[in-house]
Design a protein around this motif. Sequence first.
Motif, PDB file in Angstrom:
ATOM      1  N   LYS A 268       0.847  -1.203   0.000  1.00  7.38           N
ATOM      2  CA  LYS A 268       0.000   0.000   0.000  1.00  7.38           C
ATOM      3  C   LYS A 268       0.879   1.248   0.000  1.00  7.38           C
ATOM      4  O   LYS A 268       1.758   1.393   0.857  1.00  7.38           O
ATOM      5  N   TYR A 269       0.584   2.143  -0.936  1.00 11.34           N
ATOM      6  CA  TYR A 269       1.372   3.369  -1.053  1.00 11.34           C
ATOM      7  C   TYR A 269       0.491   4.607  -0.936  1.00 11.34           C
ATOM      8  O   TYR A 269      -0.609   4.656  -1.488  1.00 11.34           O
ATOM      9  N   GLY A 270       1.002   5.584  -0.211  1.00  7.84           N
ATOM     10  CA  GLY A 270       0.295   6.865  -0.101  1.00  7.84           C
ATOM     11  C   GLY A 270       1.126   7.956  -0.760  1.00  7.84           C
ATOM     12  O   GLY A 270       2.355   7.860  -0.820  1.00  7.84           O
ATOM     13  N   LEU A 271       0.450   8.998  -1.233  1.00  5.83           N
ATOM     14  CA  LEU A 271       1.155  10.100  -1.900  1.00  5.83           C
ATOM     15  C   LEU A 271       1.018  11.396  -1.100  1.00  5.83           C
ATOM     16  O   LEU A 271      -0.088  11.784  -0.695  1.00  5.83           O
ATOM     17  N   LEU A 272       2.144  12.079  -0.913  1.00  5.47           N
ATOM     18  CA  LEU A 272       2.135  13.437  -0.387  1.00  5.47           C
ATOM     19  C   LEU A 272       2.453  14.357  -1.559  1.00  5.47           C
ATOM     20  O   LEU A 272       3.562  14.327  -2.109  1.00  5.47           O
ATOM     21  N   SER A 273       1.451  15.138  -1.940  1.00  9.50           N
ATOM     22  CA  SER A 273       1.580  15.931  -3.161  1.00  9.50           C
ATOM     23  C   SER A 273       1.408  17.408  -2.854  1.00  9.50           C
ATOM     24  O   SER A 273       0.685  17.779  -1.932  1.00  9.50           O
ATOM     25  N   LEU A 274       2.063  18.269  -3.616  1.00 11.44           N
ATOM     26  CA  LEU A 274       1.845  19.703  -3.434  1.00 11.44           C
ATOM     27  C   LEU A 274       0.615  20.151  -4.222  1.00 11.44           C
ATOM     28  O   LEU A 274      -0.279  20.793  -3.707  1.00 11.44           O
ATOM     29  N   LYS A 275       0.591  19.749  -5.509  1.00 11.10           N
ATOM     30  CA  LYS A 275      -0.432  20.308  -6.404  1.00 11.10           C
ATOM     31  C   LYS A 275      -1.554  19.341  -6.754  1.00 11.10           C
ATOM     32  O   LYS A 275      -2.469  19.693  -7.489  1.00 11.10           O
ATOM     33  N   GLY A 276      -1.460  18.080  -6.297  1.00 13.41           N
ATOM     34  CA  GLY A 276      -2.504  17.103  -6.612  1.00 13.41           C
ATOM     35  C   GLY A 276      -2.591  16.829  -8.103  1.00 13.41           C
ATOM     36  O   GLY A 276      -1.585  16.555  -8.760  1.00 13.41           O
ATOM     37  N   GLU A 277      -3.795  16.952  -8.645  1.00 15.46           N
ATOM     38  CA  GLU A 277      -4.061  16.618 -10.050  1.00 15.46           C
ATOM     39  C   GLU A 277      -3.148  17.351 -11.019  1.00 15.46           C
ATOM     40  O   GLU A 277      -2.935  16.897 -12.142  1.00 15.46           O
ATOM     41  N   ASN A 278      -2.664  18.502 -10.598  1.00 13.89           N
ATOM     42  CA  ASN A 278      -1.822  19.285 -11.515  1.00 13.89           C
ATOM     43  C   ASN A 278      -0.363  18.840 -11.522  1.00 13.89           C
ATOM     44  O   ASN A 278       0.453  19.368 -12.259  1.00 13.89           O
ATOM     45  N   GLY A 279      -0.022  17.861 -10.690  1.00 13.17           N
ATOM     46  CA  GLY A 279       1.359  17.360 -10.677  1.00 13.17           C
ATOM     47  C   GLY A 279       1.466  16.033 -11.408  1.00 13.17           C
ATOM     48  O   GLY A 279       0.451  15.426 -11.769  1.00 13.17           O
ATOM     49  N   ASP A 280       2.716  15.549 -11.613  1.00 15.57           N
ATOM     50  CA  ASP A 280       2.938  14.317 -12.388  1.00 15.57           C
ATOM     51  C   ASP A 280       2.630  13.044 -11.591  1.00 15.57           C
ATOM     52  O   ASP A 280       2.349  12.005 -12.148  1.00 15.57           O
TER      53      ASP A 280
END
Length: 347
Positions: A268-280
């Motif tokens: 199981k992997y989780g993502l920490l993203s700055l921009k969400g959908e707008n990032g790669d």
Amino acid sequence: MKTELLTADLFEWKDVAKQAAEIISNGEVVALPTETVYGLAASIHNEEALKKVFTAKERPSYDPLIVHIGTVSDLDEIAEISEELRPIVDQLIEKFWPGALTLVLPKKESISDLITSGLDTVAVRMPSHEIMQEVCKLAGPLAAPSANRFGRISPTSASAVEKELDGRIALIVDGGACREGLESTIIKPSPAPSEGKKAIFTLLRPGAVPREQLREFGKIEKPKPPKKGEETPQTVEAPGLLDSHYAPITPLFLYDSIDEFKPEEGKKYGLLSLKGENGDFFKAYQWDKEITLSPGSGKISEGAVRFFWALRQLDEAGLDAIIAEPMHTANVGEALMDRLKKASVNR
Ligand code: TXA
Ligand code: MG
């Protein structure tokens, strides 16, 4: 020990600050909100209370504490400021205090070695948070590290402090979420080397005050590494700033590109993203959990406020690993990336 929780709301915060100050004056340690992160405060005049801070946090004694003051005039009780240093210190105070800038200055003889880890300097700041400021005025200067166990994620809410220190301290004051969300910037100012030159600031820890705002007042330099073979807490300019810090229990990997991510079957992997959908990273994988720090705009200042909270959420989600996308390093992004690297197992 039973840990009491007091909520400081709009109308009762002064009364809560008074109770907190009394408990501190009786030699206990109290978790208090500041504008950066929650701090675990003890009176600078009480050695037993200072020891309790180290015990509650499981903090090694080589990691010195920041002294928090309620009024500028308290500074002269803490630091020995020479005539050459005074003008630049005054300029910095005028511009940044109260606020998230910590100054490392020559210490007054009377400051306990427990606070400074035996160094001849002391770190001081005047917080802008009204509760912390009020308690400093009532109980006198307070030594306060972040209110987490050593090496763990800094707390930006009272519930986060509870998870870290419940049963170990007398009181937690709930003053809501911290408005900056990252710790103070720590600099050691030195006078200008000659006429017409700028003062020199050794940047010991990037933080909530970005270097872009400091540049106007001085030249920012990196700490000088100690000579090979002479690395001791006394020769390192910023002791306690270890490579691993702010770490979740779940391993966190910081990648420059999503191509570096090689998921394993069944994990199981989780993502920490700055921009969400707008990032790669967002659309490249079916994440088991995802937190976007600043949906849409990808604003770094919004990301900073939510960062430690987001790390905690991901850490509590039962994941095998947390994957973080890189954030930019302008303004408070420098501090955010510093924390992210230290939280990661691969950087
Ligand atoms: O925003 C903050 O600074 C928060 C809030 C509670 O004020 N406090 C905080 O404290 O982050 P702490 O203990 O987590 O980090 C303080 C760091 C130490 O790890 C150490 O590296 C540095 O400040 N420090 C303290 N005294 C120093 C000194 N005399 N010389 C060099 N570095 C020092
Ligand atoms: Mg800390």
